[in-house]
Scaffold this motif. Sequence first.
Motif, PDB file in Angstrom:
ATOM      1  N   LYS A   7       4.992 -30.103 -22.227  1.00 19.99           N
ATOM      2  CA  LYS A   7       4.520 -31.374 -22.777  1.00 19.99           C
ATOM      3  C   LYS A   7       3.768 -32.165 -21.708  1.00 19.99           C
ATOM      4  CE  LYS A   7       6.310 -35.510 -25.037  1.00 19.99           C
ATOM      5  NZ  LYS A   7       7.560 -36.163 -25.485  1.00 19.99           N
ATOM      6  N   LEU A   8       2.535 -32.537 -22.015  1.00 19.44           N
ATOM      7  CA  LEU A   8       1.716 -33.320 -21.088  1.00 19.44           C
ATOM      8  C   LEU A   8       2.259 -34.743 -21.026  1.00 19.44           C
ATOM      9  CD1 LEU A   8      -0.782 -33.638 -19.271  1.00 19.44           C
ATOM     10  CD2 LEU A   8      -2.088 -34.157 -21.339  1.00 19.44           C
ATOM     11  N   ILE A   9       2.618 -35.182 -19.800  1.00 19.40           N
ATOM     12  CA  ILE A   9       3.167 -36.534 -19.656  1.00 19.40           C
ATOM     13  C   ILE A   9       2.281 -37.464 -18.824  1.00 19.40           C
ATOM     14  CG2 ILE A   9       5.563 -35.890 -20.076  1.00 19.40           C
ATOM     15  CD1 ILE A   9       6.023 -35.899 -17.043  1.00 19.40           C
ATOM     16  N   LYS A  10       1.365 -36.893 -18.025  1.00 22.48           N
ATOM     17  CA  LYS A  10       0.532 -37.762 -17.187  1.00 22.48           C
ATOM     18  C   LYS A  10      -0.729 -37.038 -16.750  1.00 22.48           C
ATOM     19  CE  LYS A  10       2.712 -39.853 -13.800  1.00 22.48           C
ATOM     20  NZ  LYS A  10       3.275 -40.157 -12.475  1.00 22.48           N
ATOM     21  N   ASP A  17     -10.635 -36.555 -21.860  1.00 18.87           N
ATOM     22  CA  ASP A  17     -10.289 -36.966 -23.220  1.00 18.87           C
ATOM     23  C   ASP A  17     -10.020 -35.792 -24.167  1.00 18.87           C
ATOM     24  OD1 ASP A  17     -12.893 -36.078 -23.531  1.00 18.87           O
ATOM     25  OD2 ASP A  17     -13.672 -37.969 -24.322  1.00 18.87           O
ATOM     26  N   SER A  18     -10.165 -34.563 -23.678  1.00 19.40           N
ATOM     27  CA  SER A  18      -9.831 -33.403 -24.513  1.00 19.40           C
ATOM     28  C   SER A  18      -8.340 -33.069 -24.453  1.00 19.40           C
ATOM     29  CB  SER A  18     -10.656 -32.180 -24.100  1.00 19.40           C
ATOM     30  OG  SER A  18     -10.259 -31.720 -22.822  1.00 19.40           O
ATOM     31  N   LEU A  19      -7.623 -33.658 -23.496  1.00 19.93           N
ATOM     32  CA  LEU A  19      -6.172 -33.478 -23.411  1.00 19.93           C
ATOM     33  C   LEU A  19      -5.488 -34.687 -24.043  1.00 19.93           C
ATOM     34  CD1 LEU A  19      -5.741 -32.143 -19.756  1.00 19.93           C
ATOM     35  CD2 LEU A  19      -5.889 -30.835 -21.879  1.00 19.93           C
ATOM     36  N   VAL A  20      -4.312 -34.443 -24.620  1.00 22.72           N
ATOM     37  CA  VAL A  20      -3.597 -35.500 -25.326  1.00 22.72           C
ATOM     38  C   VAL A  20      -2.215 -35.670 -24.709  1.00 22.72           C
ATOM     39  CG1 VAL A  20      -2.687 -36.224 -27.571  1.00 22.72           C
ATOM     40  CG2 VAL A  20      -4.826 -34.920 -27.455  1.00 22.72           C
ATOM     41  N   ILE A  21      -1.946 -36.878 -24.206  1.00 25.36           N
ATOM     42  CA  ILE A  21      -0.619 -37.181 -23.674  1.00 25.36           C
ATOM     43  C   ILE A  21       0.384 -37.003 -24.814  1.00 25.36           C
ATOM     44  CG2 ILE A  21       0.871 -38.981 -22.680  1.00 25.36           C
ATOM     45  CD1 ILE A  21      -1.241 -38.110 -20.706  1.00 25.36           C
ATOM     46  N   GLY A  22       1.477 -36.295 -24.543  1.00 24.23           N
ATOM     47  CA  GLY A  22       2.508 -36.036 -25.552  1.00 24.23           C
ATOM     48  C   GLY A  22       2.339 -34.710 -26.272  1.00 24.23           C
ATOM     49  N   ALA A  23       1.157 -34.125 -26.198  1.00 20.07           N
ATOM     50  CA  ALA A  23       0.924 -32.823 -26.838  1.00 20.07           C
ATOM     51  C   ALA A  23       1.573 -31.721 -26.005  1.00 20.07           C
ATOM     52  CB  ALA A  23      -0.568 -32.555 -26.993  1.00 20.07           C
ATOM     53  N   GLN A  24       1.872 -30.595 -26.654  1.00 23.40           N
ATOM     54  CA  GLN A  24       2.478 -29.470 -25.969  1.00 23.40           C
ATOM     55  C   GLN A  24       1.436 -28.384 -25.728  1.00 23.40           C
ATOM     56  OE1 GLN A  24       6.157 -28.125 -27.589  1.00 23.40           O
ATOM     57  NE2 GLN A  24       6.996 -30.171 -27.728  1.00 23.40           N
ATOM     58  N   GLU A  68      -4.196 -24.945 -23.492  1.00 25.39           N
ATOM     59  CA  GLU A  68      -4.314 -24.598 -24.901  1.00 25.39           C
ATOM     60  C   GLU A  68      -3.085 -25.177 -25.606  1.00 25.39           C
ATOM     61  OE1 GLU A  68      -4.197 -20.347 -24.879  1.00 25.39           O
ATOM     62  OE2 GLU A  68      -6.062 -20.169 -23.763  1.00 25.39           O
ATOM     63  N   ILE A  69      -3.265 -25.667 -26.809  1.00 25.71           N
ATOM     64  CA  ILE A  69      -2.151 -26.222 -27.567  1.00 25.71           C
ATOM     65  C   ILE A  69      -1.119 -25.115 -27.815  1.00 25.71           C
ATOM     66  CG2 ILE A  69      -1.463 -27.232 -29.792  1.00 25.71           C
ATOM     67  CD1 ILE A  69      -2.876 -29.215 -27.961  1.00 25.71           C
TER      68      ILE A  69
END
Length: 129
Positions: free
Chosen positions: A45-48, A94-101, A124-125
């Motif tokens: 999970k992306l956190i920062k 902006d192609s990455l989303v905080i909270g996405a896995q 990759e998601i």
Amino acid sequence: MKNTGTVVATFGVILIAISSCNNGFNTVPDGGEPCIYNDKIYAAKLIKIIEINPEEYDAEFILQATRDLKGRDTVYYSNLNNKNYISKKEKPVDSLVIGAQYVYKFKKIITGHCNPTIEFLRLEIFPDK
């Protein structure tokens, strides 16, 4: 100068012994075949997102708990990808989303004499099952 031949011969034997030794590292897998790994993927999970410079950034992820990870819970993209940061040209922030896995890949050796484990992050998601 009488002992010069003996010194040269001794040095030659030592040089041959050292060059034939691989210092405990096997550079060629058994039988010359590639190593075989058991691959597993986990969610990260992306956190920062961390700005490094105008052209690059890093990303911090939290990993799901598994015994493969041995208690680690957070990792940085750069630490698992050969100390390389993420290029803004190749992957805009902006192609990455905080909270996405995203995909965290863990490879554990089955046969051969290569690195016992390999791990890296892919931007990759993580696939839903």
